[in-house]
Scaffold this active site. Structure first.
Site, PDB file in Angstrom:
ATOM      1  N   LYS A 168      -3.249  -2.276  -9.214  1.00  0.00           N
ATOM      2  CA  LYS A 168      -3.203  -1.104  -8.347  1.00  0.00           C
ATOM      3  C   LYS A 168      -4.587  -0.454  -8.334  1.00  0.00           C
ATOM      4  O   LYS A 168      -5.137  -0.123  -9.391  1.00  0.00           O
ATOM      5  CB  LYS A 168      -2.166  -0.094  -8.835  1.00  0.00           C
ATOM      6  CG  LYS A 168      -2.144   1.196  -8.006  1.00  0.00           C
ATOM      7  CD  LYS A 168      -1.243   2.252  -8.622  1.00  0.00           C
ATOM      8  CE  LYS A 168       0.215   1.856  -8.495  1.00  0.00           C
ATOM      9  NZ  LYS A 168       1.104   2.953  -8.973  1.00  0.00           N
ATOM     10  N   VAL A 173      -1.940  -2.109  -3.842  1.00  0.00           N
ATOM     11  CA  VAL A 173      -1.591  -3.031  -4.919  1.00  0.00           C
ATOM     12  C   VAL A 173      -1.933  -4.445  -4.476  1.00  0.00           C
ATOM     13  O   VAL A 173      -1.516  -4.894  -3.402  1.00  0.00           O
ATOM     14  CB  VAL A 173      -0.100  -2.933  -5.283  1.00  0.00           C
ATOM     15  CG1 VAL A 173       0.224  -3.891  -6.428  1.00  0.00           C
ATOM     16  CG2 VAL A 173       0.263  -1.509  -5.681  1.00  0.00           C
ATOM     17  N   ASP A 233      10.557   9.161 -11.320  1.00  0.00           N
ATOM     18  CA  ASP A 233      10.646   8.600  -9.968  1.00  0.00           C
ATOM     19  C   ASP A 233      11.417   7.286  -9.985  1.00  0.00           C
ATOM     20  O   ASP A 233      11.027   6.310  -9.353  1.00  0.00           O
ATOM     21  CB  ASP A 233       9.257   8.399  -9.380  1.00  0.00           C
ATOM     22  CG  ASP A 233       9.294   8.237  -7.841  1.00  0.00           C
ATOM     23  OD1 ASP A 233      10.284   8.679  -7.226  1.00  0.00           O
ATOM     24  OD2 ASP A 233       8.343   7.677  -7.285  1.00  0.00           O
ATOM     25  N   SER A 252       0.854  -1.179   0.000  1.00  0.00           N
ATOM     26  CA  SER A 252       0.000   0.000   0.000  1.00  0.00           C
ATOM     27  C   SER A 252       0.890   1.229   0.000  1.00  0.00           C
ATOM     28  O   SER A 252       1.943   1.247   0.656  1.00  0.00           O
ATOM     29  CB  SER A 252      -0.909   0.008   1.236  1.00  0.00           C
ATOM     30  OG  SER A 252      -1.736   1.158   1.257  1.00  0.00           O
ATOM     31  N   GLY A 253       0.494   2.252  -0.767  1.00  0.00           N
ATOM     32  CA  GLY A 253       1.293   3.465  -0.855  1.00  0.00           C
ATOM     33  C   GLY A 253       0.420   4.689  -0.885  1.00  0.00           C
ATOM     34  O   GLY A 253      -0.779   4.646  -0.585  1.00  0.00           O
ATOM     35  N   GLY A 254       1.030   5.822  -1.259  1.00  0.00           N
ATOM     36  CA  GLY A 254       0.309   7.080  -1.252  1.00  0.00           C
ATOM     37  C   GLY A 254      -0.829   7.116  -2.244  1.00  0.00           C
ATOM     38  O   GLY A 254      -1.853   7.764  -2.002  1.00  0.00           O
TER      39      GLY A 254
END
Length: 691
Positions: free
Chosen positions: A42, A28, A136, A22-24
């Site tokens: 995602k 996923v 990134d 899990s991210g910003g």
């Protein structure tokens, strides 16, 4: 990681099995398609789905990921940016990130470091060729797969030249791996910004820390913009490249192509292991004649997905079939490029079963022993000559017949464009029998039918002596023409000068060159091939939402000359290619579609685990075999397109050739497969051994 309470059971028809992270942006999930293929899906957080800027960024991520096609990036399989909770699914790669790999086992050893550098440089080349800037690139966005690194997460990438979605005052990226311009003037961050991140990632992989690391992200950002990188522990052989990548001015950094050239010259790949000894032929080995297909250049490969039956070293089927191989055959790999050459081209090859013949890059022609790969003779090209692995109107090799190899080349002329030639070489000695200027040729037992330079005349060239048997004028001044068919029926397909999108099609009597009929059609037709004497064509859409794609096939009625349109069940990004009695559409992301040439219906549609998959060739049991530009081989079920196996190791370090054309099929002599990889590598393997 198991699913949490409140997680959906499926997304977009894909069953969710577990959380991957899990991210910003979102969560996923590991998901599985109805056919069993595993995906990384995602799904954005619900609180962001109604944010116009966030949804715009997600749309941008999907568009960028779809545009990128390379050996070291993750292909998008499906997505829905308009869903209540937008989502995107890519092939799942069961591998740790570079950050996890370094944390677990420390800095990478030299060989792994070089493999990472080459893989990331190729990934950036693919990304930038697609008009995308990643923005990134960091250790968490690099997966360390068994067959090479994979760059993932285009969450803050943007198409080069598009309007930035970054709000004023918001930092988008990860400071230790961001470029100075991303921190000081983010709207100006272009492809060179990714090169800076490339250098920072390499330094991290080599030392276990970033070159600008400090106690706070603010101090790190200041060091990126104003300070000098700490490269004391970067290996001396790699340090000059990292220093160039970390230059403060974008224009002082190398491009991905320059990175690859430097790596090949300054950090060449280790020598391959010795070739195995000759395989002992089986007693009373059954011989059978194999259908011979003249193949052309092969181009690029994709990531390995979970669920594909990869065979590990030493794996063998329980009862391997008896192989049908040339006497004394063993697996081999040969590099045809001249010493010191940095050519990234592919060799184009053909076979008459007695030998393998290749042209391309540094050679007009080479004859190889099909059993051992030994060079029997070669005709190097001179400095003024370019041997193209593929031409718009056909392959570099027209074929072999009557003891002759007929091949294309382009020779420089003073103060003029290169002059295209057709040349015939004695297959036994390599001696030139004849050489004549010609744009395009079709080799048959009757001779070579060729369109002359300037697209004004066409003729029949005698095989034995290269003399012209007859010459005929083209009816209409043309911008380009090609000859299609065989000795019994020929078709001229031309673009009349100044009349695009019209196409002139004529049927020619092979005996004297006279046109038995001709007609102009108001479509930009491109020949696909000849099936049962009928010319099959296609046409690119010239306007609207499908502009540039191919949505239909065309055939010409043998008596009325009426043009019949056969709609394709699904649009294709490039012209379908005829192999045997089927059409195939290869995609840049490894997808391969089989199409009926009579109905336009899709017979099967498969996502393979090699990038830029080649056209397939059928083995003696019907299995289809295809390759990638790096020399990986896949076996496909002819009825469904399902992968039966895929070779683990590539034959070449690089993956993508400079030629963007679709990759023709490999060659087969019994169970011996022959193909080329980038940097003029040619190789052979036993398809029953499944390496």
């Amino acid at each position: 990681m198991v699913l949490h309470a409140g997680d959906p059971a499926e997304v977009g028809g894909y069953a969710l099995e577990a959380r991957l992270g899990s991210g910003g942006m979102g969560v996923v999930y590991l998901a599985r398609s109805a056919s069993g293929r595993r995906l990384a899906v995602k799904v954005v957080h619900s609180q962001y789905a109604d944010d116009p800027e966030f949804r715009g960024r997600f749309r941008q991520e999907v568009a960028a990921a779809r545009r990128v096609s390379g050996a070291f990036t993750a292909p998008v399989v499906d997505a829905d940016a308009d869903a209540a909770r937008p989502w995107m699914g890519a092939l799942y790669i069961p591998a740790p990130t570079l950050g996890e790999r370094v944390a677990d086992r420390g800095p990478l050893p030299p060989d792994d470091l070089r493999e990472l550098a080459v893989g990331l440089a190729e990934a950036l080349r693919d990304i930038h060729h697609a008009g995308v800037v990643h923005r990134d690139l960091k250790p968490a966005n690099v997966l360390m797969a068994d067959d090479g690194p994979r760059v993932i997460d285009f969450g803050i990438s943007r198409a080069a030249g598009s309007e930035s979605l970054t709000q004023t005052g918001r930092i988008m990226g990860t400071p230790p791996f961001m470029s100075p311009e991303q921190l000081s003037r983010p709207r100006e961050a272009g492809p060179a910004s990714d090169t800076f991140s490339f250098g920072a990632v390499l330094a991290f992989a080599a030392t276990g820390r970033g070159p600008f690391d400090s106690d706070s992200p603010y101090e790190t950002a200041i060091r990126v913009v104003q300070g000098e990188p700490d490269l004391a522990d970067v290996p001396a052989g790699l340090r000059p490249l990292v220093e160039r990548c970390l230059a403060k001015a974008p224009e002082d950094r190398p491009t991905p192509d320059q990175l690859l050239a430097w790596l090949r010259t300054e950090l060449p790949a280790p020598a391959p292991p010795p070739e195995p000894g000759p395989r002992q032929p089986a007693r009373a080995r059954r011989r059978r004649r194999a259908a011979l297909a003249a193949g052309g250049a092969l181009l690029a490969g994709l990531l390995t997905a979970a669920g594909v039956p990869l065979l590990a070293d030493g794996d063998e089927p329980a009862a391997p079939p008896r192989a049908d191989l040339p006497a004394g055959w063993h697996a081999w790999r040969r590099t045809l490029a001249q010493p010191g050459s940095v050519s990234n081209s592919l060799a184009s090859c053909a076979t008459d079963r007695a030998a393998l013949y290749c042209v391309g890059g540094d050679h007009r022609a080479v004859r190889l022993d099909p059993a051992t790969g030994k060079v029997l003779w070669s005709r190097p090209s001179d400095a003024r000559e370019a041997v193209s692995p593929a031409r718009s109107s056909g392959d570099a090799i027209a074929g072999t017949t009557a003891g002759l190899l007929v091949a294309h080349s382009e020779r420089a002329a003073r103060g003029d464009d290169p002059v295209p030639y057709l040349s015939a070489y004695d297959t036994r000695t390599g001696a030139t029998r004849w050489s004549v200027p010609a744009e395009h040729g079709v080799l048959t037992s009757a001779g070579v039918f060729a369109v002359d330079r300037g697209w004004k005349t066409y003729r029949l060239i005698g095989l034995a002596d290269g003399r012209t048997r007859w010459t005929a004028p083209l009816e209409t001044a043309a911008e380009e023409c090609g000859i299609w068919g065989g000795a019994d029926r020929l078709h001229l397909v031309c673009t009349p000068r100044g009349r695009y999108p019209a196409t002139r099609v004529a049927e020619v009597n092979p005996a004297d060159g006279r046109a038995t009929w001709s007609r102009t059609y108001r479509e930009p037709l491109e020949p696909v091939g000849v099936l049962d004497g009928t010319l099959i064509l296609t046409a690119a859409v010239t306007e609207g939402a499908d502009e540039g794609s191919y949505t239909a096939l065309y055939t010409v009625h043998p008596t009325t000359r009426a043009l019949r349109r056969i709609p394709l069940a699904a649009a294709a990004p490039r012209p379908p290619a005829l192999v045997g009695d089927r059409l195939y559409v290869p995609y840049g992301n490894g997808r391969l579609r089989a199409v009926s040439p009579r109905t336009g219906n899709t017979l099967w549609d498969a996502i393979t685990s090699v990038e830029n998959v080649s056209l397939p060739a059928a083995g003696r049991d019907g299995t289809l075999y295809a390759t990638s530009g790096s020399g990986r081989v896949i076996a496909l079920d002819p009825g469904t397109g399902a992968e039966r196996w895929v070779s683990r190791r590539p034959q070449a370090d690089d993956e993508q050739s400079s030629n963007g054309d679709p990759l023709p099929a490999p060659l087969l002599i019994g169970d011996a497969l022959y193909a080329s990889a980038v940097s003029e590598v040619v190789f052979s393997l036993d398809v029953t051994h499944r390496v």
